[in-house]
Write an enzyme that holds these catalytic residues in place. Structure first.
Site, PDB file in Angstrom:
ATOM      1  N   GLN A 159      57.865  24.791  51.068  1.00  0.00           N
ATOM      2  CA  GLN A 159      57.416  23.504  50.538  1.00  0.00           C
ATOM      3  C   GLN A 159      57.251  22.485  51.659  1.00  0.00           C
ATOM      4  O   GLN A 159      58.199  22.177  52.384  1.00  0.00           O
ATOM      5  CB  GLN A 159      58.404  22.980  49.488  1.00  0.00           C
ATOM      6  CG  GLN A 159      57.744  21.876  48.655  1.00  0.00           C
ATOM      7  CD  GLN A 159      58.704  21.082  47.815  1.00  0.00           C
ATOM      8  OE1 GLN A 159      59.778  20.713  48.290  1.00  0.00           O
ATOM      9  NE2 GLN A 159      58.330  20.796  46.585  1.00  0.00           N
TER      10      GLN A 159
ATOM     11  N   TYR B 200      57.839  11.022  46.811  1.00  0.00           N
ATOM     12  CA  TYR B 200      57.698  11.118  48.261  1.00  0.00           C
ATOM     13  C   TYR B 200      56.273  10.716  48.671  1.00  0.00           C
ATOM     14  O   TYR B 200      55.495  10.238  47.843  1.00  0.00           O
ATOM     15  CB  TYR B 200      58.115  12.515  48.743  1.00  0.00           C
ATOM     16  CG  TYR B 200      59.592  12.760  48.463  1.00  0.00           C
ATOM     17  CD1 TYR B 200      60.560  11.959  49.076  1.00  0.00           C
ATOM     18  CD2 TYR B 200      60.016  13.700  47.543  1.00  0.00           C
ATOM     19  CE1 TYR B 200      61.916  12.129  48.798  1.00  0.00           C
ATOM     20  CE2 TYR B 200      61.379  13.877  47.260  1.00  0.00           C
ATOM     21  CZ  TYR B 200      62.321  13.079  47.892  1.00  0.00           C
ATOM     22  OH  TYR B 200      63.650  13.223  47.622  1.00  0.00           O
TER      23      TYR B 200
ATOM     24  N   ARG C 292      52.905  20.743  43.916  1.00  0.00           N
ATOM     25  CA  ARG C 292      53.888  20.297  42.925  1.00  0.00           C
ATOM     26  C   ARG C 292      53.710  18.826  42.584  1.00  0.00           C
ATOM     27  O   ARG C 292      53.590  17.994  43.491  1.00  0.00           O
ATOM     28  CB  ARG C 292      55.305  20.528  43.461  1.00  0.00           C
ATOM     29  CG  ARG C 292      56.379  20.429  42.385  1.00  0.00           C
ATOM     30  CD  ARG C 292      57.758  20.654  42.964  1.00  0.00           C
ATOM     31  NE  ARG C 292      58.679  21.163  41.943  1.00  0.00           N
ATOM     32  CZ  ARG C 292      59.991  20.995  41.974  1.00  0.00           C
ATOM     33  NH1 ARG C 292      60.571  20.347  42.968  1.00  0.00           N
ATOM     34  NH2 ARG C 292      60.753  21.485  41.021  1.00  0.00           N
TER      35      ARG C 292
ATOM     36  N   GLY D 208      65.789  25.889  38.954  1.00  0.00           N
ATOM     37  CA  GLY D 208      66.429  25.302  40.126  1.00  0.00           C
ATOM     38  C   GLY D 208      67.916  25.578  40.130  1.00  0.00           C
ATOM     39  O   GLY D 208      68.385  26.574  40.686  1.00  0.00           O
ATOM     40  N   ARG D 209      68.670  24.682  39.471  1.00  0.00           N
ATOM     41  CA  ARG D 209      70.132  24.796  39.508  1.00  0.00           C
ATOM     42  C   ARG D 209      70.687  26.176  39.178  1.00  0.00           C
ATOM     43  O   ARG D 209      71.630  26.616  39.833  1.00  0.00           O
ATOM     44  CB  ARG D 209      70.761  23.707  38.632  1.00  0.00           C
ATOM     45  CG  ARG D 209      70.836  22.382  39.381  1.00  0.00           C
ATOM     46  CD  ARG D 209      71.224  21.236  38.485  1.00  0.00           C
ATOM     47  NE  ARG D 209      70.176  20.991  37.503  1.00  0.00           N
ATOM     48  CZ  ARG D 209      70.096  19.885  36.759  1.00  0.00           C
ATOM     49  NH1 ARG D 209      71.020  18.956  36.862  1.00  0.00           N
ATOM     50  NH2 ARG D 209      69.111  19.731  35.907  1.00  0.00           N
TER      51      ARG D 209
HETATM   52  C1  PHB Z   1      66.557  15.816  47.737  1.00  0.00           C
HETATM   53  O1  PHB Z   1      66.746  16.155  48.903  1.00  0.00           O
HETATM   54  O2  PHB Z   1      67.411  15.224  47.088  1.00  0.00           O
HETATM   55  C2  PHB Z   1      65.281  16.137  47.104  1.00  0.00           C
HETATM   56  C3  PHB Z   1      64.304  16.745  47.841  1.00  0.00           C
HETATM   57  C4  PHB Z   1      63.094  17.039  47.284  1.00  0.00           C
HETATM   58  C5  PHB Z   1      62.868  16.719  45.969  1.00  0.00           C
HETATM   59  C6  PHB Z   1      63.831  16.127  45.212  1.00  0.00           C
HETATM   60  C7  PHB Z   1      65.050  15.828  45.787  1.00  0.00           C
HETATM   61  O3  PHB Z   1      61.687  16.971  45.420  1.00  0.00           O
END
Ligand code: PHB
Length: 374
Positions: free
Chosen positions: A109, A190, A237, A327-328
């Site tokens: 990514q 971002y 994304r 994810g988690r």
């Molecule tokens: C994070 O480092 O907290 C983080 C990074 C990328 C993301 C979301 C959170 O898309």
């Protein structure tokens, strides 16, 4: 075995189908979502531990490696890795080789944080850059711990080609590191997301104002990255309804419809959509039907945010997604695919070891059989 478990098993076969994604036949529709784990070493080099961490999770149909800064300026947190020099390429190469040795697939990514940074982690202690000098709510994670985010510096028009070049160069480094593809991070508030949204982009030049202008940087970046990789090995994304990163837009429906229309020209492998608020509610007020984006997009639709196997199965069956990113659950279940296949219980991740630290809570989560995965 309880009937309920059986019925999940019987239903959730689609998750385990192989699926074509660009040039790759993935062995299932389960994707490991990009996860910041904050364990990179000096010089933004991925740690040796990351080799085992990713290899342990190689049974995913696809791994999307953690958000990785494309330049020193793109860095927003301590201990996140980079992809802007040969030392980093060499370290990532060991990771991609370990995943490939287990017949896995891994994308990287590509990340520029824009205003979500702090002078103390920027080159020469400069201000973070952004479309406009608007201070985000929130805190930066620095060497001194959490500190308030600062007012960023608006990028000058003549700096814009340099931003695109950062992405192009990082895409080349990712290719050299042996990744199977790259994901452009245009989500979560971002840099690219900051340009898309009218809350954070108040420019009056060719990169601000109209939707077309706000989408311009994303299009230029996608053009640069696909010139390196070909569209079919690039994903992207977005998080259209998320407020993560103090972001919002007055008309997300029109904005993201235009985004997808523009992206279609590049024939990307997939669109990765964070459904709802990042890491939070899937249903958010004032939103729109994300299926409109799915219907419009000409590649695979990868859904993410709060999925479990049952919801994943349901959405795949209903034709509402092609791939599901978790994810988690991947943090604490290196063998997540096998656990889902057998409807086995999942272990919960320990919040204390999610970000930073050593191998504990990183490479020592056991598999179902109780051993630490090789
Ligand atoms: C994070 O480092 O907290 C983080 C990074 C990328 C993301 C979301 C959170 O898309």
């Amino acid at each position: 075995m309880p009937a309920e478990t059986n019925s999940i098993n019987a239903n959730n076969e689609r998750l385990f189908e192989s699926v074509q994604l660009g040039p790759y036949l993935l062995r299932n529709r389960i994707v490991m979502a990009p996860l910041t784990r904050s364990r990179a070493t000096e010089g933004d080099v991925p740690s040796e531990m990351a080799i085992l961490y990713y290899a342990q999770r190689a049974s995913a149909g696809l791994i999307i490696a953690e958000a990785t800064q494309i330049s020193p300026q793109g860095k927003g947190y301590v201990f996140t890795p980079g992809i802007y020099n040969q030392t980093q390429v060499d370290a990532w190469k060991k990771i991609t080789e370990a995943v490939h040795a287990k017949d896995g697939r891994i994308y990287l990514q590509l990340w520029h944080v824009g205003r979500i940074s702090h002078p103390s982690i920027q080159p020469n202690n400069e201000l973070p850059v952004a479309p406009s000098a608007i201070t985000p709510e929130g805190q930066a994670y620095t060497n001194d711990g959490f500190v308030p985010l600062v007012t960023p510096r608006a990028l000058r028009l003549e700096e814009m080609p340099g931003i695109v070049e950062q992405y192009r160069q990082a895409a080349k480094y990712a290719l050299a590191a042996g990744f199977d593809g790259v994901e452009i991070h245009a989500a979560n508030g971002y840099l690219l997301d900051q340009f898309l949204r009218d809350k954070t982009n108040q420019r009056t030049d060719a990169y601000g104002g109209s939707i077309e202008n706000r989408v311009r940087l994303l299009v230029e970046v996608t053009e640069a990255v696909t010139a390196v990789w070909g569209g079919n090995r690039v994903g992207l994304r977005i998080s259209p309804l998320s407020k993560f990163g103090d972001i919002w837009d007055s008309n997300p429906q029109a904005l993201f419809t235009h985004v997808v229309e523009k992206l279609n020209a590049f024939k990307l492998a997939y669109l990765h959509v964070i459904e709802g608020d990042t890491g939070g509610e899937r249903e958010v007020a004032g939103g729109f039907d994300l299926q409109i984006l799915r219907a419009l997009f000409n590649g695979a639709y990868m859904a993410n945010n709060g999925y479990d196997a049952a919801l994943a199965d349901h959405r795949l069956d209903a034709g509402k997604a092609d791939l599901i990113a978790f994810g988690r659950p991947f943090i604490s279940n290196p063998d997540l695919v096998e656990r889902m296949r057998t409807s086995a219980p999942l272990s919960e991740p320990d919040p204390k070891t999610m970000y930073g630290g050593d191998g504990h809570g990183y490479i020592d989560y056991p598999t179902l059989s109780g051993s630490v995965a090789a």
